[in-house]
Design an enzyme around this catalytic site. Structure first.
Site, PDB file in Angstrom:
ATOM      1  CG  HIS A   1       0.414  -1.481   7.527  1.00 34.59           C
ATOM      2  ND1 HIS A   1       0.015  -1.083   6.272  1.00 34.59           N
ATOM      3  CD2 HIS A   1      -0.633  -2.179   8.033  1.00 34.59           C
ATOM      4  CE1 HIS A   1      -1.225  -1.510   6.030  1.00 34.59           C
ATOM      5  NE2 HIS A   1      -1.640  -2.174   7.089  1.00 34.59           N
TER       6      HIS A   1
ATOM      7  CE1 TYR B   1       9.973  -3.840   4.349  1.00 31.02           C
ATOM      8  CE2 TYR B   1      10.575  -6.072   3.692  1.00 31.02           C
ATOM      9  CZ  TYR B   1       9.612  -5.115   3.954  1.00 31.02           C
ATOM     10  OH  TYR B   1       8.287  -5.419   3.785  1.00 31.02           O
TER      11      TYR B   1
ATOM     12  NE  ARG C   1       9.793   0.168   1.408  1.00 29.21           N
ATOM     13  CZ  ARG C   1       8.678  -0.152   2.058  1.00 29.21           C
ATOM     14  NH1 ARG C   1       8.399  -1.423   2.303  1.00 29.21           N
ATOM     15  NH2 ARG C   1       7.842   0.774   2.455  1.00 29.21           N
TER      16      ARG C   1
ATOM     17  CB  VAL D   1       6.691   1.145   7.118  1.00 34.43           C
ATOM     18  CG1 VAL D   1       5.516   0.219   7.397  1.00 34.43           C
ATOM     19  CG2 VAL D   1       7.121   1.020   5.648  1.00 34.43           C
TER      20      VAL D   1
END
Ligand code: OAD
Length: 244
Positions: free
Chosen positions: A121, A68, A71, A105
């Site tokens: 989400h 994450y 990302r 997201v």
């Protein structure tokens, strides 16, 4: 580009009192973000069970946070594209009769200027404490591989929905309501593979809404929609808007 299909889509959108939109990773592809499925996708070389399930987080939170954090770091340089911007213009035209539901997201709809976004989400720009459950916006900072809550020192997690988890109930309820109520439903850049989000397409169709798909390729949803517009959403959406 003006095709008969595009004109037909414009007629459907123009005639709609209420318009709902569902977006997926494809709308952010032209901003440079990888989609999930297909060659070079986000899941490529990555087992979903290792990075996007509660079990993975319980087993190895650092591995999940590395995924994450990568990302999140990628978001620093991405910008909304003309597809996102066209949806802001639609919201401006329709006001409260417009509902944007996204599976994404990445926060790019809000970055473009969309005000009412139902993020079913969750968002990787937000974190949630696994102990006290407090949420906080942490859009840009670099987080460690074991970030902790400033209030209770509990372990933080990304505020996203992982496989096997429930969708946020209130947001999902608002999304379903808008889709049950709309006259036209635009389905943009999603493989329509993940439920319950993909179920919104049948909800819209079954209650009589005109469903229009905008996607580079044929998807699971294509045979269930009234109209399929094939091509990049960053091109098709601005064209559609020009015809309204
Ligand atoms: P997918 O990666 O499954 O699908 C992306 C879709 O976008 C594909 O159908 C592509 O053909 C299409 N596409 C790609 N580039 C496009 C472009 N420029 N214009 C229009 N269409 C384009 O992504 P999602 O459907 O969003 O969930 O995936 C749904 C969910 O699966 C995600 O929200 C995520 C994932 O697992 C969770 O993490 C809970």
């Amino acid at each position: 580009m003006t095709s008969p299909d595009l004109n037909q889509a414009a007629d459907m959108v123009r005639a709609a009192g209420r318009l709902a939109v569902l977006t997926g990773a494809g709308i952010s592809a032209e901003s440079g973000l990888a989609t999930f499925r297909g060659a070079g996708g986000l899941w490529a070389g990555q087992r979903i069970e290792d990075v996007a399930t509660p079990q993975a987080f319980a087993r190895d939170p650092q591995q999940v946070w590395r995924f994450y954090n990568a990302r999140r770091a990628g978001l620093a340089t991405v910008r909304p594209n003309p597809g996102h911007v066209a949806l802001v213009a639609l919201e401006d035209r329709l006001g409260p009769s417009f509902t944007l539901v996204t599976q994404n997201v990445d926060g790019l709809h809000q970055a473009a200027g969309s005000r009412n976004v139902l993020e079913i989400h969750g968002s990787i720009r937000r974190v949630r404490c696994t102990a006290c459950h407090a949420r906080s916006e942490r859009p840009t900072e670099t987080l460690s591989e074991m970030p902790t809550c400033t209030t209770c020192q509990g372990l933080l997690r990304p505020d996203v929905v992982w496989f096997g988890e429930m969708l946020p109930l209130d947001i999902w309820a608002r999304a379903e309501l808008a889709v049950q109520d709309c006259d036209c439903f635009l389905v943009i850049g999603t493989s329509a593979f993940v439920y319950p989000a993909a179920g919104l397409i049948m909800t819209a169709r079954d209650q009589g809404a005109r469903v229009i798909e905008i996607n580079l390729d044929e998807t699971d949803a294509s045979r269930r929609v009234a109209l399929s517009l094939r091509g990049p959403s960053g091109v098709i959406l601005p064209e559609l808007l020009r015809l309204l």
